[in-house]
Enzyme design. Structure first.
Site, PDB file in Angstrom:
ATOM      1  N   THR A  34       0.837  -1.202   0.000  1.00  0.00           N
ATOM      2  CA  THR A  34       0.000   0.000   0.000  1.00  0.00           C
ATOM      3  C   THR A  34       0.869   1.247   0.000  1.00  0.00           C
ATOM      4  OG1 THR A  34      -1.657  -1.224   1.274  1.00  0.00           O
ATOM      5  CG2 THR A  34      -1.905   1.167   1.152  1.00  0.00           C
ATOM      6  N   ARG A  61       5.409 -10.682   7.824  1.00  0.00           N
ATOM      7  CA  ARG A  61       4.444 -11.276   8.754  1.00  0.00           C
ATOM      8  C   ARG A  61       4.206 -10.365   9.953  1.00  0.00           C
ATOM      9  NH1 ARG A  61       4.483 -17.672   9.750  1.00  0.00           N
ATOM     10  NH2 ARG A  61       4.002 -18.357   7.633  1.00  0.00           N
ATOM     11  N   VAL A  62       5.215  -9.632  10.359  1.00  0.00           N
ATOM     12  CA  VAL A  62       5.096  -8.744  11.515  1.00  0.00           C
ATOM     13  C   VAL A  62       5.405  -7.323  11.057  1.00  0.00           C
ATOM     14  CG1 VAL A  62       5.919  -8.193  13.822  1.00  0.00           C
ATOM     15  CG2 VAL A  62       5.769 -10.587  13.093  1.00  0.00           C
ATOM     16  N   LYS A 132     -14.058  -2.549  17.758  1.00  0.00           N
ATOM     17  CA  LYS A 132     -14.392  -2.544  19.178  1.00  0.00           C
ATOM     18  C   LYS A 132     -14.445  -1.116  19.705  1.00  0.00           C
ATOM     19  CE  LYS A 132     -12.860  -4.229  23.701  1.00  0.00           C
ATOM     20  NZ  LYS A 132     -11.948  -5.140  24.432  1.00  0.00           N
ATOM     21  N   HIS A 263     -46.241 -24.452  -6.585  1.00  0.00           N
ATOM     22  CA  HIS A 263     -45.989 -25.062  -5.288  1.00  0.00           C
ATOM     23  C   HIS A 263     -44.821 -26.034  -5.328  1.00  0.00           C
ATOM     24  CE1 HIS A 263     -49.419 -22.998  -3.782  1.00  0.00           C
ATOM     25  NE2 HIS A 263     -50.274 -23.682  -4.513  1.00  0.00           N
ATOM     26  N   ASN A 398     -43.410 -39.389  -3.814  1.00  0.00           N
ATOM     27  CA  ASN A 398     -43.233 -40.272  -4.956  1.00  0.00           C
ATOM     28  C   ASN A 398     -43.795 -39.593  -6.201  1.00  0.00           C
ATOM     29  OD1 ASN A 398     -42.082 -42.556  -3.665  1.00  0.00           O
ATOM     30  ND2 ASN A 398     -44.095 -43.189  -2.924  1.00  0.00           N
TER      31      ASN A 398
END
Length: 494
Positions: A34, A61-62, A132, A263, A398
């Site tokens: 980005t 990854r970190v 949150k 139906h 049936n």
């Protein structure tokens, strides 16, 4: 000045968004791909690693898993100001993140080691933290929301109600994301995992369910679930069921075909030189039941077709295309729903039962048609058997279907006794059954159904076979000079 943290996999619209945010006096923070996109566009930003004091590590990854990032997202205004100031944590007012595309990549031929790299860790952690703390932080996970967010910023700020709405989308997204990962990993050992997580989006309330005292909604963005009428009233719960049934049967045909459903069962099916011919033939199979039905065709609806269908009360008309003249004609039936035939969506069949669900999957399979009587079907009988069998496959058990080469002649559905289904089909026949073909969705346990069909004029029958009394039924067919075919595949529909 306010801070915005941008970190997205899908770069759609991100440069334009960042440019507008900069114009609204936002400090922008970013990293990785980005950041490179912003730099290429000449947009100034603060690198996350320079802000946290830690470099990106472990092949990326970190990078955002740091107190200065999560503190900026979770910090409560006024309550946590002092501790944020003490540790040099900036308030992050806007977070824009979309996640690594695990769902899309899991559809590709990747081994587990490579696929695991598309499990996002930092992204879900950040968007959950921001959601949150929605009272103070706006979080955007869908590029489609960029225009509305910018409009709110320019008009005085993102309201708490808008931030709560964005937070709801976050938790729906992380729930779907975790479900996709869980389902994929568990299916490595079993086609049906011990824990199955399902999520459907785009929920829309319906006026009511099967009956007016019941509540209902439809979920889904594709296939029949995602279809919206070009005209007419809102689709009802029963409309969706009938369209689903009709379209499933329609897809059995390559020739111009019309399927009329009432139906959840077909009441008239026909092929023809064109769909108008097919529709008129199908309607005449059971014109009483065709009133208030759902009609599906597999060719363009023309003006002539539209004029004909407007002469009957039809709930829904489904077709791959409608001519402009046809749409003009159908406008006079303002309540009739006009629906474009959607693309097929392959998915497991899920049905609710008390306390849980049943999940059914239909893998690739092949029927094995075998003539087991002394007499082979004629070419005309074989065409009629094939049509009857297609319809039988999509009718409630049936079921017994009488047909000729172009249309169903009589349909008996949903009976506890197969003989009763045959008798109903005979009683509803639209014409002579002499020389007709018959299909049964499951094996005939006794010769009685075959004998009833033969007495009505049928000369050929198709069924799965597999009964311990198959020999009795074969002997009866030979005695009555009927041709009979076994397919080896049963089509119960409960």
């Amino acid at each position: 000045m306010k801070w915005a943290l941008l970190s997205v996999w899908d770069k759609t619209g991100i440069v334009d968004l960042a440019r507008e945010l900069a114009g609204q006096k936002y400090n922008i923070m970013s990293s990785g791909g980005t950041g490179k996109a912003l730099a290429a566009a000449g947009i100034r930003y603060t690198e996350v690693s320079s802000y946290t004091g830690f470099p990106e590590m472990m092949d990326g990854r970190v990078k955002t898993l740091h107190p200065r990032v999560h503190g900026g997202l979770l910090g409560r205004r006024q309550i946590d100001d002092a501790v944020m100031a003490k540790h040099g944590i900036n308030r992050i007012d806007l977070l824009v993140v979309n996640l690594y595309p695990f769902e899309a990549m899991s559809q590709k031929d990747l081994d587990l080691e490579n696929l695991i790299e598309f499990i996002d860790i930092g992204g879900p952690a950040m968007i959950r933290a921001a959601a949150k703390n929605y009272r103070d932080v706006a979080v955007v996970v869908d590029p489609a929301d960029y225009p509305a967010v910018l409009a709110a910023i320019k008009s005085g700020g993102i309201s708490e109600e808008q931030r709560l709405g964005l937070a709801k989308k976050v938790f729906a997204r992380t729930a779907a994301y975790d479900a996709a990962i869980s389902n994929y990993l568990q299916r490595l050992d079993s086609p049906f995992p011990p824990t199955l997580s399902l999520q459907y989006t785009h929920g829309r309330p319906l006026r009511y369910g099967e009956n007016p005292h019941q509540m209902a909604a439809v979920y889904g963005t594709s296939g029949i679930a995602g279809a919206e009428p070009l005209q007419g009233k809102q689709m009802s719960y029963n409309n969706y069921l009938d369209v689903n049934a009709g379209v499933a049967l329609l897809r059995e045909f390559d020739d111009a075909a019309a399927v009329i459903v009432k139906h959840n069962n077909p009441c008239g099916v026909a092929t023809g030189t064109d769909v108008l011919d097919a529709y008129l033939t199908a309607r005449d199979v059971d014109p009483v039941s065709a009133y208030g039905s759902v009609v599906s065709v597999n060719r363009e609806v023309t003006k002539a077709f539209a004029e004909e269908i407007c002469g009957t009360f039809v709930e829904v008309i489904v077709a791959p295309k409608f001519s402009a003249d046809a749409l003009k004609v159908m406008k006079k039936k303002e309540n009739m729903r006009v629906l474009l035939l959607p693309d097929r969506c392959e998915a497991d069949e899920v049905r609710a039962i008390d306390g849980g669900i049943l999940v059914q999957r239909t893998p690739a399979y092949q029927e094995h048609w075998q003539v087991i009587t002394d007499r082979d079907p004629t070419a005309d009988e074989m065409m009629a058997l094939q049509l009857a069998w297609k319809v039988c496959k999509h009718t409630k058990s049936n079921t017994i279907i009488f047909a000729d080469q172009k249309r169903t002649l009589g349909i008996g559905a949903g009976q506890m006794s197969r003989v009763d289904s045959a008798k109903i089909a005979i009683s509803k026949a639209c014409g002579s059954l002499k020389g007709s073909a018959v299909a049964s969705d499951a094996f005939l346990p006794f010769p009685d159904t075959l004998e009833v069909a033969a007495e009505a004029g049928a000369t050929a029958l198709v069924q799965p076979g597999g009964s311990i009394r198959d020999k009795e039924v074969i002997d009866a067919a030979n005695r009555l000079h009927m041709a009979m075919v076994f397919t080896g595949v049963r089509y119960f529909r409960h």
